[in-house]
Design an enzyme around this catalytic site. Structure first.
Site, PDB file in Angstrom:
ATOM      1  N   GLU A  62     -17.454  88.800  21.255  1.00 54.24           N
ATOM      2  CA  GLU A  62     -17.606  88.335  23.266  1.00 54.24           C
ATOM      3  C   GLU A  62     -18.516  86.588  22.770  1.00 54.24           C
ATOM      4  O   GLU A  62     -18.747  86.841  23.905  1.00 54.24           O
ATOM      5  CB  GLU A  62     -17.873  89.333  24.163  1.00 54.24           C
ATOM      6  CG  GLU A  62     -16.827  90.294  24.133  1.00 54.24           C
ATOM      7  CD  GLU A  62     -16.769  91.212  25.445  1.00 54.24           C
ATOM      8  OE1 GLU A  62     -18.461  91.556  25.436  1.00 54.24           O
ATOM      9  OE2 GLU A  62     -15.541  91.472  26.285  1.00 54.24           O
TER      10      GLU A  62
HETATM   11  N1  IFG Z   1     -16.366  95.509  25.508  1.00 53.07           N
HETATM   12  C1  IFG Z   1     -17.661  94.708  24.758  1.00 53.07           C
HETATM   13  C2  IFG Z   1     -19.111  95.825  25.196  1.00 53.07           C
HETATM   14  C3  IFG Z   1     -19.019  96.661  26.458  1.00 53.07           C
HETATM   15  C4  IFG Z   1     -17.532  97.501  26.474  1.00 53.07           C
HETATM   16  C5  IFG Z   1     -17.527  98.458  27.561  1.00 53.07           C
HETATM   17  C6  IFG Z   1     -17.022  95.475  23.061  1.00 53.07           C
HETATM   18  C7  IFG Z   1     -17.263  95.661  21.267  1.00 53.07           C
HETATM   19  C8  IFG Z   1     -16.744  96.070  26.743  1.00 53.07           C
HETATM   20  N2  IFG Z   1     -17.708  94.491  23.766  1.00 53.07           N
HETATM   21  O1  IFG Z   1     -16.439  96.301  23.372  1.00 53.07           O
HETATM   22  O2  IFG Z   1     -20.136  95.250  25.271  1.00 53.07           O
HETATM   23  O3  IFG Z   1     -19.498  95.692  27.511  1.00 53.07           O
HETATM   24  O4  IFG Z   1     -16.036  99.295  27.673  1.00 53.07           O
END
Ligand code: IFG
Length: 525
Positions: free
Chosen positions: A341
């Site tokens: 992200e």
């Molecule tokens: N995605 C984000 C996390 C977390 C997660 C919560 C990943 C690799 C959503 N990145 O999962 O930092 O916020 O469910």
């Protein structure tokens, strides 16, 4: 008179017959219960051969280890520690004595059966003795978790329980399907004490988990002391989601966690997330920002807004210093650099960044792990890509790089069970216990087959959780299912059979006082 004697004789005989029948009925029930424990082990062993008798543990029993060394004596004491609270027995741990006559427990590293590998074991219980043997100490430790589950569930009580401590006889031969069976704990959104992390390590060890991935930094907090950049933890770790007081691990505390995990044959994998998820670091050092201005600390739960200044040299000095210090206190072979992200970074710059970071990790003798997105980069064969939500992972597979399967829709323990679950999120969908169990890593995504997979991992993100009770509620029962998916043979694995074992297993969790979710999908005993 003769008639009276006859009546007495007949009624005495009848009583005898009745008593012996009820005794055998009791034995039968006991045996049924004991046979139950044989078939209730989670994760399910490779092979189980019951012999329908039982071994009775009494207080004079000894735990004999062969060879006697630091590791085997720790494992022996660990087993004695499991037995003591509920039985009151203080079993001695001694160097093996083949001439011993009592009914004893023998833990042996004998290298007889190379097919067991590092973590496999063979457990044979007869009426006279318990033999647990393995090729390596890790296998002995994994076998102790199985032996633990052969005792009646009241063994898990922290108070003395009355009862005959008998376990069923038979043989179990067992070894893991995947070499990586991990849990991830996000200690950045909300911080968790060393004590809580150790408790999660203990619970994970029950199910033969062998990796603990600690998500140590994110937008909301930096949780590991870095001596060359002290503000990261003292300032960047000073708060958390919802604005509460944050905290961080000193390097000594981190080492305490690592050592505790290692004693349980669990390897710690630290994650410093980059180039995104970096607000805590950016707030701590203005020079890490493109405009040289430090943002304020962040206590919300948005993602994707932060990014390191990946065109500035100071950024790579920062990364070098962090990875250097982290590698020095991480005996395990992996450093996780996140990579998820980072929409503010364009693809070409992102690839250059990951390539550079990969070389920095490698220069400290470690292997890089990263989330899906790192698959865009030029990965070393020793690097590992962790699948969570994006088909870009197939780029890693094409490069011959192993993957860890953590599909969010199956393994994210921070997903609510259903719409009524108070804790957790639901962006990846609701994940009931059956959903978490009914999948297989080797068929989860086209293009990823068994030989591409290093293993599986169940991440628990902490935006919505603050204490050990919360961890237990979201992790159990689902973690037990993921542990089975990572350890057990896929052949024949099915929900209808598993949910019966889980129902029995719940008795152990109740005895332990575990705050687990009693899913309506399971007929809990
Ligand atoms: N995605 C984000 C996390 C977390 C997660 C919560 C990943 C690799 C959503 N990145 O999962 O930092 O916020 O469910």
């Amino acid at each position: 008179m003769k008639n009276k004697i006859l009546v007495y004789l007949l009624s005495f005989l009848f009583t005898l017959v009745f008593l012996s029948c009820s005794a055998s009925l009791k034995d039968e029930k006991e045996l049924l219960n004991l046979r139950n424990t044989f078939s209730n082990i989670i994760p399910k062993p490779v092979s189980i051969t019951p012999t329908n008798k039982f071994f009775i543990l009494d207080k004079s029993a000894k735990v004999y280890v062969e060879p006697m060394n630091t590791e085997t004596s720790f494992i022996g004491k660990y087993l004695a520690g499991i037995i003591k609270p509920s039985t009151g027995y203080s079993l001695q741990v001694l160097k093996s004595d083949e001439n011993a006559v009592e009914r004893n427990i023998y833990l042996t590293i004998n290298g007889k059966d190379k097919s067991l590998g590092e973590e496999g074991y063979e457990l044979t219980v007869s009426e006279e003795r318990i033999n647990l043997s393995a090729d390596a100490p890790a296998g002995l430790f994994r076998g102790v978790q199985t032996l633990r589950q052969l005792f009646p569930y009241s063994i898990e009580s922290s108070d003395i329980e009355p009862g005959l401590w008998e376990i069923p006889t038979g043989t179990i031969k067992d070894y893991p399907r995947f070499e990586w069976r991990g849990v991830m704990l996000d200690v950045a959104r909300h911080f968790f004490s060393v004590k809580d992390v150790k408790s999660y390590i203990d619970l994970s060890a029950l199910y033969k988990i062998n990796y603990l991935h600690l998500h140590l930094s994110d937008d909301q907090g930096w949780r590991i002391q870095i001596n060359s950049w002290p503000n990261l933890s003292t300032y960047g770790g000073s708060t958390q989601v919802d604005g509460g007081k944050g905290d961080y691990y000193t390097q000594a505390e981190y080492s305490e966690i690592v050592a505790y995990a290692q004693e349980r044959y669990i390897t710690v994998v630290p994650e410093i997330d980059m180039p995104g998820h970096t607000n805590a670091a950016l707030a701590s050092y203005p020079e890490l920002n493109n405009d040289g201005i430090a943002p304020s600390l962040y206590t919300g739960i948005e993602v994707g807004f932060s990014a390191l200044a990946i065109k500035k040299d100071i950024t790579y000095k920062f990364i070098h210093d962090v990875i250097k210090e982290l590698s020095a206190i991480t005996p395990g072979p992996y450093i996780h650099i996140g990579g998820d992200e980072a929409p503010k970074i364009d693809s070409i710059d992102y690839v250059h960044f990951i390539d550079k970071v990969q070389s920095i990790v490698y220069s400290f003798g470690k292997k890089m792990v990263g989330w899906d997105e790192i698959s865009k980069a030029n990965l070393f064969p020793t690097s590992v890509a962790q699948h969570w939500d994006n088909e870009i992972i197939l780029n890693a597979v094409k490069q011959g790089v192993k993957v860890i399967m953590s599909p969010a829709s199956k393994t994210y323990l921070d997903m609510k069970y259903d719409s009524t679950t108070g804790l957790g999120l639901f962006w990846a969908g609701y994940i009931e216990v059956k959903d978490a169990y009914n999948w297989d890593p080797a068929t989860q995504m086209g293009g990823i087959s068994e030989n591409n997979i290093l293993g599986i991992e169940a991440p628990l993100w902490s935006e919505t959780i603050i204490n050990l009770d919360d961890i237990e509620y979201l992790a159990f029962p689902r973690l037990a299912g993921h542990a089975e998916i990572g350890w057990s043979q896929v052949k024949g694995r099915n929900w209808d059979e598993y949910k019966e074992r889980l129902a029995e297993h719940g008795l152990r969790w109740t005895e332990k006082g575990l705050n687990f979710y009693r899913s309506p999908q399971v007929l809990w005993k």
